[in-house]
Design an enzyme around this catalytic site. Structure first.
Site, mmCIF file in Angstrom:
data_model
loop_
_atom_site.group_PDB
_atom_site.id
_atom_site.type_symbol
_atom_site.label_atom_id
_atom_site.label_comp_id
_atom_site.label_asym_id
_atom_site.label_seq_id
_atom_site.Cartn_x
_atom_site.Cartn_y
_atom_site.Cartn_z
ATOM 1 N N HIS A 57 -39.386 -14.477 7.492
ATOM 2 C CA HIS A 57 -39.235 -15.922 7.739
ATOM 3 C C HIS A 57 -39.138 -16.235 9.052
ATOM 4 O O HIS A 57 -39.340 -15.274 10.001
ATOM 5 C CB HIS A 57 -37.692 -16.199 7.094
ATOM 6 C CG HIS A 57 -36.646 -15.746 7.783
ATOM 7 N ND1 HIS A 57 -36.045 -14.846 6.811
ATOM 8 C CD2 HIS A 57 -36.206 -15.851 8.654
ATOM 9 C CE1 HIS A 57 -34.869 -14.347 7.711
ATOM 10 N NE2 HIS A 57 -34.914 -14.978 8.857
HETATM 11 C C1 T46 Z 1 -33.050 -11.991 11.387
HETATM 12 C C2 T46 Z 1 -32.296 -10.732 10.450
HETATM 13 C C3 T46 Z 1 -32.040 -9.741 11.511
HETATM 14 C C4 T46 Z 1 -25.186 -16.527 5.694
HETATM 15 O O1 T46 Z 1 -24.817 -17.022 4.715
HETATM 16 N N1 T46 Z 1 -25.171 -16.661 6.959
HETATM 17 C C5 T46 Z 1 -25.842 -16.007 7.732
HETATM 18 O O2 T46 Z 1 -25.601 -16.044 9.234
HETATM 19 C C6 T46 Z 1 -26.888 -15.216 7.492
HETATM 20 C C7 T46 Z 1 -27.913 -14.553 8.641
HETATM 21 C C8 T46 Z 1 -27.247 -15.288 6.111
HETATM 22 N N2 T46 Z 1 -26.497 -15.778 5.203
HETATM 23 C C9 T46 Z 1 -26.817 -15.485 4.053
HETATM 24 C C10 T46 Z 1 -28.031 -16.361 3.578
HETATM 25 C C11 T46 Z 1 -28.586 -15.400 2.602
HETATM 26 O O3 T46 Z 1 -28.311 -15.798 1.173
HETATM 27 O O4 T46 Z 1 -27.086 -14.173 3.705
HETATM 28 C C12 T46 Z 1 -28.402 -13.995 2.897
HETATM 29 C C13 T46 Z 1 -29.332 -13.364 3.406
HETATM 30 O O5 T46 Z 1 -29.830 -14.014 4.832
HETATM 31 P P1 T46 Z 1 -31.052 -13.891 5.376
HETATM 32 O O6 T46 Z 1 -32.173 -14.021 4.436
HETATM 33 O O7 T46 Z 1 -31.166 -14.512 6.655
HETATM 34 O O8 T46 Z 1 -31.292 -12.212 5.910
HETATM 35 P P2 T46 Z 1 -32.099 -11.405 6.484
HETATM 36 O O9 T46 Z 1 -31.531 -10.104 7.094
HETATM 37 O O10 T46 Z 1 -33.316 -11.491 5.907
HETATM 38 O O11 T46 Z 1 -32.711 -11.867 8.059
HETATM 39 C C14 T46 Z 1 -31.438 -12.345 8.919
HETATM 40 C C15 T46 Z 1 -31.810 -13.325 9.804
HETATM 41 O O12 T46 Z 1 -32.158 -14.644 9.303
HETATM 42 C C16 T46 Z 1 -33.172 -13.335 10.504
HETATM 43 O O13 T46 Z 1 -33.688 -14.343 11.461
HETATM 44 O O14 T46 Z 1 -33.667 -11.727 12.170
HETATM 45 O O15 T46 Z 1 -31.175 -11.179 9.792
#
Ligand code: T46
Length: 143
Positions: A57
């Protein structure tokens, strides 16, 4: 270190104290090591699967600084024009990921721990999770 060819990216070199058998101590200071105020910190661990992929993303406004504080992974960066892949395996070198930069994390080694400092609180409306939407967003936004 590989030259970063994608927009909205950058390296962060942290200060590290090597205390020999007593370990290493590295420091991250907002507005000094990282060019933004930190409103949120999160970490990712327990990555058991080498085929796992995270990210996939971009963000519209958020700035993040990503550190691999243990292990290694492959960071894929794509600004809509240029793409590159970087092996992240140095615990005191981080990456800035700014708005409009599609990023993926994969090929995690055992015991990888990713630490992220973010410029704002979690906001799902700041995410662009569809790649075609991302390309459209890049076309319509000057960054
Ligand atoms: C990146 C990598 C390293 C939350 O509720 N709060 C938060 O602060 C975060 C980061 C996530 N979430 C929830 C939202 C989703 O339901 O956790 C789930 C997974 O989140 P996300 O799709 O953001 O996870 P990653 O690991 O794919 O990505 C995140 C960052 O968004 C991204 O920018 O660099 O971690």
């Amino acid at each position: 270190m590989d030259e970063l060819i994608v927009n909205q990216s950058g390296y962060i070199q942290l200060k590290k104290f090597d205390d020999g058998d007593d370990g290493h101590l590295s420091i991250i200071e907002a507005m000094k090591d990282i060019p933004f105020e930190i409103k949120r910190v999160y970490y990712i661990n327990n990555l058991k699967n080498v085929t796992s992929v995270r990210g996939h993303h971009a963000h519209k406004k958020l700035y993040q600084a990503i550190f691999c504080i243990n292990g290694s992974f492959l960071l894929g960066l794509d600004d809509g024009k240029n793409r590159q892949k970087i092996l992240v395996d140095n615990d005191n070198v981080g990456f800035i990921i700014g708005p409009g930069l599609w990023h993926t994390m994969s090929q995690f080694s055992n015991e990888t721990v990713i630490l992220v400092a973010a410029s704002d609180y979690y906001d799902e409306t700041d995410y662009i999770r569809d790649y075609d939407d991302f390309l459209l967003w890049i076309e319509n936004n000057q960054i």
